[in-house]
Motif scaffolding. Sequence first.
Motif, PDB file in Angstrom:
ATOM      1  N   ASP A  85      13.599  42.790   4.377  1.00 43.53           N
ATOM      2  CA  ASP A  85      14.193  42.725   3.056  1.00 43.53           C
ATOM      3  C   ASP A  85      13.919  41.340   2.493  1.00 43.53           C
ATOM      4  OD1 ASP A  85      15.493  43.421   0.772  1.00 43.53           O
ATOM      5  OD2 ASP A  85      17.476  43.676   1.673  1.00 43.53           O
ATOM      6  N   THR A  86      13.822  41.236   1.177  1.00 35.08           N
ATOM      7  CA  THR A  86      13.574  39.968   0.519  1.00 35.08           C
ATOM      8  C   THR A  86      14.540  39.803  -0.643  1.00 35.08           C
ATOM      9  OG1 THR A  86      11.219  40.038   1.083  1.00 35.08           O
ATOM     10  CG2 THR A  86      11.864  38.546  -0.689  1.00 35.08           C
ATOM     11  N   ILE A  87      15.117  38.600  -0.772  1.00 31.74           N
ATOM     12  CA  ILE A  87      15.998  38.307  -1.884  1.00 31.74           C
ATOM     13  C   ILE A  87      15.461  37.089  -2.600  1.00 31.74           C
ATOM     14  CG2 ILE A  87      18.096  39.347  -0.957  1.00 31.74           C
ATOM     15  CD1 ILE A  87      18.883  36.706   0.204  1.00 31.74           C
TER      16      ILE A  87
ATOM     17  N   TYR B 123      20.065  27.902   3.923  1.00 28.12           N
ATOM     18  CA  TYR B 123      20.502  27.580   2.580  1.00 28.12           C
ATOM     19  C   TYR B 123      19.698  28.422   1.611  1.00 28.12           C
ATOM     20  CZ  TYR B 123      21.591  24.805  -1.552  1.00 28.12           C
ATOM     21  OH  TYR B 123      22.008  24.400  -2.782  1.00 28.12           O
ATOM     22  N   TYR B 124      20.386  29.210   0.794  1.00 27.41           N
ATOM     23  CA  TYR B 124      19.678  30.140  -0.083  1.00 27.41           C
ATOM     24  C   TYR B 124      19.581  29.596  -1.502  1.00 27.41           C
ATOM     25  CZ  TYR B 124      18.833  34.277  -2.914  1.00 27.41           C
ATOM     26  OH  TYR B 124      18.344  35.159  -3.821  1.00 27.41           O
ATOM     27  N   SER B 125      20.707  29.273  -2.125  1.00 31.04           N
ATOM     28  CA  SER B 125      20.741  28.696  -3.455  1.00 31.04           C
ATOM     29  C   SER B 125      22.066  27.963  -3.608  1.00 31.04           C
ATOM     30  CB  SER B 125      20.588  29.785  -4.524  1.00 31.04           C
ATOM     31  OG  SER B 125      21.659  30.705  -4.461  1.00 31.04           O
ATOM     32  N   PRO B 126      22.207  27.111  -4.605  1.00 34.01           N
ATOM     33  CA  PRO B 126      23.436  26.323  -4.729  1.00 34.01           C
ATOM     34  C   PRO B 126      24.694  27.187  -4.636  1.00 34.01           C
ATOM     35  CG  PRO B 126      21.804  25.577  -6.316  1.00 34.01           C
ATOM     36  CD  PRO B 126      21.235  26.807  -5.667  1.00 34.01           C
TER      37      PRO B 126
ATOM     38  N   LEU C 156      23.054  32.032   3.166  1.00 29.53           N
ATOM     39  CA  LEU C 156      22.594  33.292   3.746  1.00 29.53           C
ATOM     40  C   LEU C 156      22.903  33.305   5.235  1.00 29.53           C
ATOM     41  CD1 LEU C 156      20.932  35.952   3.793  1.00 29.53           C
ATOM     42  CD2 LEU C 156      18.910  34.527   4.124  1.00 29.53           C
ATOM     43  N   THR C 157      23.599  34.326   5.688  1.00 30.98           N
ATOM     44  CA  THR C 157      23.910  34.479   7.105  1.00 30.98           C
ATOM     45  C   THR C 157      23.429  35.847   7.559  1.00 30.98           C
ATOM     46  OG1 THR C 157      25.872  33.089   6.906  1.00 30.98           O
ATOM     47  CG2 THR C 157      25.741  34.504   8.840  1.00 30.98           C
TER      48      THR C 157
ATOM     49  N   ILE D  79      25.408  37.000   1.801  1.00 29.80           N
ATOM     50  CA  ILE D  79      25.261  35.797   1.002  1.00 29.80           C
ATOM     51  C   ILE D  79      26.647  35.318   0.615  1.00 29.80           C
ATOM     52  CG2 ILE D  79      24.269  34.804  -1.099  1.00 29.80           C
ATOM     53  CD1 ILE D  79      22.245  37.092  -1.073  1.00 29.80           C
ATOM     54  N   GLY D  80      26.932  34.021   0.850  1.00 32.04           N
ATOM     55  CA  GLY D  80      28.242  33.479   0.536  1.00 32.04           C
ATOM     56  C   GLY D  80      28.666  33.793  -0.888  1.00 32.04           C
ATOM     57  N   ARG D  81      29.936  34.108  -1.065  1.00 33.20           N
ATOM     58  CA  ARG D  81      30.525  34.481  -2.353  1.00 33.20           C
ATOM     59  C   ARG D  81      30.161  35.895  -2.785  1.00 33.20           C
ATOM     60  NH1 ARG D  81      29.750  29.042  -6.098  1.00 33.20           N
ATOM     61  NH2 ARG D  81      30.606  27.528  -4.599  1.00 33.20           N
TER      62      ARG D  81
END
Length: 310
Positions: free
Chosen positions: A30-32, A194-197, A201-202, A279-281
């Motif tokens: 998968d890709t985000i 780290y994905y974005s501010p 990503l876990t 993804i956090g949040r």
Amino acid sequence: MHNRVGRGLLVLSAVLALLMAGPVTTAAADTIQTGNTVCSMYVNSVGFGSYCSSGSAYLGDGQPPPTWRTRLAGRPFVPCRDFPIPEGIRLPQAPEGKKWVMRVTITDYELDTYNGGRNAHLERAYVPVDAADEAQCPFPNYMEQFWRHFQTNYPPPALVVKPTFTPRVNVPAFFSLTVESSQAYELDGRQSSYYSPGHNLTMRGMVEKMTVDPGDGTPPFDCLMGTTPVDDPDGYDETQDPFHQINTCKHTYTRSSANQPDGMYTVKLTITWNVAYWIGRDQDGWRSIGKANVTAVQRLPVQEVQAIGG
């Protein structure tokens, strides 16, 4: 109480040695993407992980990577490698003159590919070996480059057998996985990547099912993952005898293993991992990427009741 075969939880670093060593054919992916940040995730029978970049990838000189056959330069490909038995795995005493090793073998590989081919995978077996057996599985220095493709983050499966590690004929034997082989955590508190501010990503892998081939000629059977109380991690009620257990992950041997090689049955395990990311949040929680099977072989002695005192 629900049955519990084993629950695996893995939270791992984003830039894995598996990806750094070269591309690996995936069973699922998968890709985000957010802006110019791209994270690609994969899961296969070797392992799972992710890689995040800022929109550009190193393409090298444009030439295709050399095949395994080219890298061998006429030398033999040795598909197996012996490792010490991992901590937490319980085995019977090795036959006289032998010792236990974990033998890992690269199987279904294709030498005329740069990464072993789409079907290449690892098989693990806990086997007793003597000097002659070890000589059949040498590890020359030039083979190191091929094993970099197969560094794994799945813990080696380790079978737990109750009520006794050596099952008795006509007495149900109950199967589960050790805690060490069914779960692992990232303990330093860092996110996997780290994905974005404000968004981390876990990835998580969980054991969903264990298929057991008991090795006595009877059909394999499936054991589904479940939950049990903290004081009963393997799903076996020590207050009840083997004939009055709720756990259905069991097998009854009707013959001893005396006539088997080394006096033990060859038990084959297939562990099904379900891998997801979060993804956090993200209020939607865990999102599944896919599943993969990991195989292992373990040797198991089975004795007549009177041989161990009932």
